[in-house]
Each structure stands twice: as structure tokens, then as C-alpha cells.
Write an enzyme that holds these catalytic residues in place. Structure first.
Site, mmCIF file in Angstrom:
data_model
loop_
_atom_site.group_PDB
_atom_site.id
_atom_site.type_symbol
_atom_site.label_atom_id
_atom_site.label_comp_id
_atom_site.label_asym_id
_atom_site.label_seq_id
_atom_site.Cartn_x
_atom_site.Cartn_y
_atom_site.Cartn_z
ATOM 1 C CE LYS A 31 -1.753 1.791 3.962
ATOM 2 N NZ LYS A 31 -1.518 3.236 4.074
ATOM 3 C CG ASN A 32 2.482 2.671 3.519
ATOM 4 O OD1 ASN A 32 1.290 2.922 3.349
ATOM 5 N ND2 ASN A 32 3.016 2.518 4.726
ATOM 6 N NE ARG A 83 0.496 12.141 7.265
ATOM 7 C CZ ARG A 83 0.766 13.384 7.560
ATOM 8 N NH1 ARG A 83 -0.192 14.203 7.876
ATOM 9 N NH2 ARG A 83 2.000 13.830 7.550
ATOM 10 C CB CYS A 131 -5.546 10.659 11.371
ATOM 11 S SG CYS A 131 -3.927 10.012 11.642
ATOM 12 N NE ARG A 159 0.100 10.266 10.152
ATOM 13 C CZ ARG A 159 -0.252 9.232 9.403
ATOM 14 N NH1 ARG A 159 -1.454 8.759 9.442
ATOM 15 N NH2 ARG A 159 0.631 8.676 8.596
ATOM 16 C CG ASP A 199 2.609 1.401 9.469
ATOM 17 O OD1 ASP A 199 2.201 2.237 10.282
ATOM 18 O OD2 ASP A 199 2.773 1.650 8.251
ATOM 19 C CB ILE A 239 7.005 6.609 14.521
ATOM 20 C CG1 ILE A 239 8.147 5.619 14.372
ATOM 21 C CG2 ILE A 239 6.764 7.394 13.224
ATOM 22 C CD1 ILE A 239 9.388 6.113 13.718
ATOM 23 N NE ARG A 297 -7.060 4.427 5.220
ATOM 24 C CZ ARG A 297 -6.115 4.924 5.998
ATOM 25 N NH1 ARG A 297 -6.331 5.138 7.263
ATOM 26 N NH2 ARG A 297 -4.945 5.237 5.508
#
Ligand code: UD1
Length: 420
Positions: free
Chosen positions: A22-23, A92, A116, A121, A307, A329, A399
Site C-alpha cells: 500500500k505505502n 493523508r 487523524c 501528523r 505499522d 514515531i 484501507r
């Protein structure tokens, strides 16, 4: 709205294939704005976020067709330089259309993405990078107006209070490839998804060196052409299935995986006693004995990924002993703690630390997903718990995970979807 219901206690066994990352796919789709020529992206996961990015591309003047894992992007009309609030506020990562629009058109107007549930962020590092390239930035009515009369390469430092930024590195790199002269990004993010984007940009004709290290050098070119690219496997999805094998005391072979992207996770799990073996392009995870507790600190790549923090926390809740999980993070990324405690977990939060006292088993309960990775952590907890767990608001899961429930069912999990 749907919820997922899980009857826990089944050991997961069999094979699962990981989808594209996804990223990586989101910025790579945004990068197609850098050219008017056709681009073909393969191995694209069918996710809510992917479809949001395709909608944004269409709103900016592209044709984007998505069929069986392949996206074909062509120019439909003149590129529009305004990315609308309605689309950007839902995801985002859509803010990373700013860099390519600026590179191509020398101007862009993109809605600010907003906060969020996992924290504030900000986008200050993105804007710092664009300014360094000679862009004038104003913020008006919730939009960033970026205009560069003369987009010019420069040296910049993009480290922030929490280290490097993945999307700021992506965004600035996409503007710099079409700037005049040389750009040097110091404290660049080293994530594999940044490398995948750089490799796509190079296929388009960009000149980039040092990607995958904290210092990226970009020599601007005048023009980029269309290209074809296959997205790397999703290391976070792979990590989630590795933990699924361990938390259910199962035996899973994971295919389409890049072992080298999972170093920090594998190291920690082996320290805990997990048995992970590697074959060509796939890995096998078995739980032969009860794991021992481990301490984890999330860090930018190659450190332990934030993540996977929620998922590893679920595993530690059923690993007797004390584990300390430190989030470096997003210090507020602990929404799953209260939900796991509703399932009988013993977790105490102290600032950026979660102290987990592992117990023998969790008990199923209705829980609520608050963000994408927290949802994955709750599904894993449900797989291990005694009795029924229902995870509501699973649109978060959609998502970022392609066919999660089907993949888990194929491994023997009792998991199904119900209307809320
Ligand atoms: C990306 C990932 C997300 C992952 C995160 C950290 C995508 C689409 N998303 O998000 O899944 O959790 O990396 O690995 O790739 N920060 C600033 N100023 C900025 C930008 C970021 O202070 O301008 C801070 C953030 O608040 C955070 C840290 O830097 O504390 C890292 O964030 P960043 O790497 O930018 O996350 P994203 O790229 O948004």
C-alpha cells in the site's frame, strides 16, 4: 457498516500470498502525474486507499483503469492543479500529489490533510523541502498554494523531531526530479517503499542516486516519460501474517515476501523463540514452543516498524511475562490498548511506553477499530482469544489489507462479516 466476527482458538495453517505494498503504490500512482505518457503499474492491491488515489488522479485529469491488479494511467485532459479537500481529507497519503504537480506544472493547490486518530501528523517537513526548491508557499482556506517560478535544486535537511519522514521524502523527491540542477535530501527516509518509488521514477527517466540511504541525490531532468512497474510486496501485511501464525500457534507459509524488508521484526521474534525459515521468495513461520517476552521500540526503517506495533502488542498480551513496547514515531498511537484490555489483556500505558503483562489467553469481546493497524492488532487478538470477538468499523482494515478475511479463512480461521 460491517463488522468482523471471529471465533478464536483455531491454529492457522497453510499458505498465504502477500499483496502489493500500500505505502509503495500510493506515491507511485501520484508519480504518474509527472508525465502525460501512459504508465502501467502491476501488482496493485485492491484497497480502499488505492481506489481513493485513483479517484484523485481522475479528478486531476487522468484516466485510470484498474483491472486484475494492473492500473493503466493515461492522460484524459489537461492536468488540473487543484486537489480537493473532500478527497485529500479521507487519506493523508493524497498530500503526495503536491510534489508531482509542482514538478510538472510548477504550481499546485492541495488541501491540507488534517490530523487523524494516531496523532497530529504535520506536513512541515514537506513544505520545508518545497521551499528549499524555490517554491512560494501560502496557506489559505485549508489549502496549500505552492508556486515555483523557478524550481531549482538545493541541499536540504528533512529530519524532524521523530526522525525522517516517508511521505515528505517521496513528495520532495517527486518535485526535485523535474527541478533545474542538483538536489540533495539529507535525513531522507530509507523505507523500501521510498526505494520502490525511486526505481519507478528512474524508469521514467529521472536521475536519482543514494535512495535507500539517508542521503538522496537527484539531478533534475527536463522531461519524464511513461513507464511500467511492479509494486513490491507489502512488508506490513507479511508481518501481520507472521504474527497470525505465532499468536494462533499455527504453521503458515507466506509467499511473495521480501525477507530483507522484515529484518527488525524477524530478529525480535527469533529472540522471543519463534521459528522462521526462508525459502525462495517465501517464508515459513511455526510456533513450536511458547514465546518469551520481548521489548520493542519503533523506529524509522530499518528499525522496528510503527505499522506493526499494534500487532506485536497483541502477540505479547498472550506471551506470559513482561514486555515493554515503546512508540517513537507516533507517541499517541495506542488506541488499541483500551480495546485489548477489554479482551482481558493487562496493558498499562505510561507516556510513549506500553507495559504488557502477558497472560495465558484473552477472552473474546466486542471491540472497536480506531485505525488501520490497530484493527489488524484486534483481529489477531480475536484469532487467539477464547470465544467470540467482533471488530467493528472494519472500513479501517479495508484501507490497507486486501481480502484479509478471505486470506484468513483460507488458513482455517473462523472469521466472517456481519452488518453492524
Ligand atoms: C508513512 C506511512 C505510514 C507509517 C509512517 C511511519 C504511507 C502512505 N504511510 O506515513 O503507514 O506509519 O510512514 O513509518 O507511506 N512528521 C513531521 N512533519 C512532517 C511529516 C512527518 O513531524 O512534515 C512526523 C510525523 O508526525 C511522525 C514522523 O514524522 O511522527 C514520521 O512520519 P512520516 O514518516 O511522515 O509518516 P507518513 O509518511 O505520513
Amino acid at each position: 457498516m460491517d463488522k468482523l466476527v471471529i471465533e478464536g482458538g483455531k491454529s492457522l495453517r497453510g499458505e498465504v500470498t502477500v499483496s502489493g505494498a500500500k505505502n509503495a503504490v500510493l506515491p507511485i500512482l501520484a508519480a504518474t502525474l509527472l508525465t502525460e505518457e501512459p504508465c502501467v503499474i502491476k501488482g496493485v492491491p485492491n484497497l480502499r486507499d488505492t481506489n481513493t488515489m485513483l479517484k484523485i488522479l481522475r479528478s486531476l485529469g487522468k484516466n485510470a483503469e484498474f483491472d486484475k491488479g494492473t492500473v493503466r494511467v493515461t492522460q484524459a485532459k489537461e492536468t488540473n492543479f487543484v486537489a480537493d479537500y473532500k478527497l485529500v481529507s479521507t487519506m493523508r497519503a493524497s498530500f503526495c500529489v503536491l510534489g508531482p504537480l509542482l514538478g510538472k506544472l510548477k504550481k499546485a493547490k492541495v488541501s491540507l490533510p488534517g490530523g487523524c486518530v494516531i496523532g497530529v501528523r504535520p506536513v512541515d517537513l514537506h513544505l520545508k523541502g518545497f521551499k528549499a526548491l524555490g517554491t512560494e508557499i501560502t496557506i489559505e482556506g485549508g489549502y496549500v498554494n505552492a508556486v515555483a517560478k523557478n524550481l531549482k535544486g538545493n541541499r536540504m535537511y528533512l529530519g524532524g523531531a521523530y526522525g525522517s519522514s516517508v511521505l515528505a521524502t517521496d513528495n520532495v523527491m517527486m518535485a526535485a526530479v523535474l527541478a533545474k540542477g542538483k538536489t540533495i535530501i539529507e535525513s531522507a527516509a530509507c523505507e523500501p517503499e521510498v526505494v520502490d518509488l525511486a526505481e519507478f521514477l528512474i524508469k521514467m527517466g529521472a536521475k536519482i542516486k543514494g535512495y535507500g540511504t539517508p542521503i538522496i541525490e537527484i539531478e533534475g531532468v527536463k522531461y519524464l516519460h511513461g513507464a511500467e512497474h511492479r509494486i513490491i510486496p507489502d512488508r506490513i501485511e507479511a508481518g501481520t501474517f507472521i504474527i497470525a501464525a505465532l499468536i494462533t500457534r499455527g504453521d503458515i507459509t507466506i509467499k511473495n515476501v521480501m525477507f530483507q524488508h522484515l529484518g527488525a521484526l524477524i530478529d525480535k521474534l527469533e529472540e522471543a523463540g519463534a521459528h522462521i525459515s526462508r525459502t525462495d521468495g517465501s517464508m515459513r513461520v511455526r510456533s513450536r514452543k511458547r514465546l518469551t517476552p520481548i521489548n520493542i521500540t519503533t523506529l524509522p526503517y530499518p528499525g522496528f516498524p510503527t505499522d506493526i506495533q499494534a500487532q506485536i502488542m497483541s502477540l505479547m498480551t498472550v506471551t506470559p511475562g513482561i514486555s515493554v513496547i515503546t512508540e517513537k514515531i507516533y507517541p499517541d498511537r495506542f488506541m488499541h490498548v483500551a480495546e485489548l484490555n477489554r479482551m482481558g489483556a493487562h496493558i498499562q500505558r505510561e507516556g510513549p511506553h506500553a507495559i504488557v503483562e502477558g497472560i495465558k489467553h484473552l477472552s473474546g469481546a466486542p471491540v472497536m477499530a480506531s485505525d488501520l493497524r490497530a484493527s489488524a492488532g484486534l483481529v489477531l487478538a480475536g484469532l487467539a482469544a477464547k470465544g467470540l470477538t467482533s471488530v467493528s468499523r472494519i472500513y479501517h482494515l479495508e484501507r490497507g489489507y486486501e481480502n484479509m478475511e478471505m486470506k484468513l479463512q483460507a488458513l482455517g480461521a473462523k472469521i466472517w462479516r456481519e452488518k453492524e
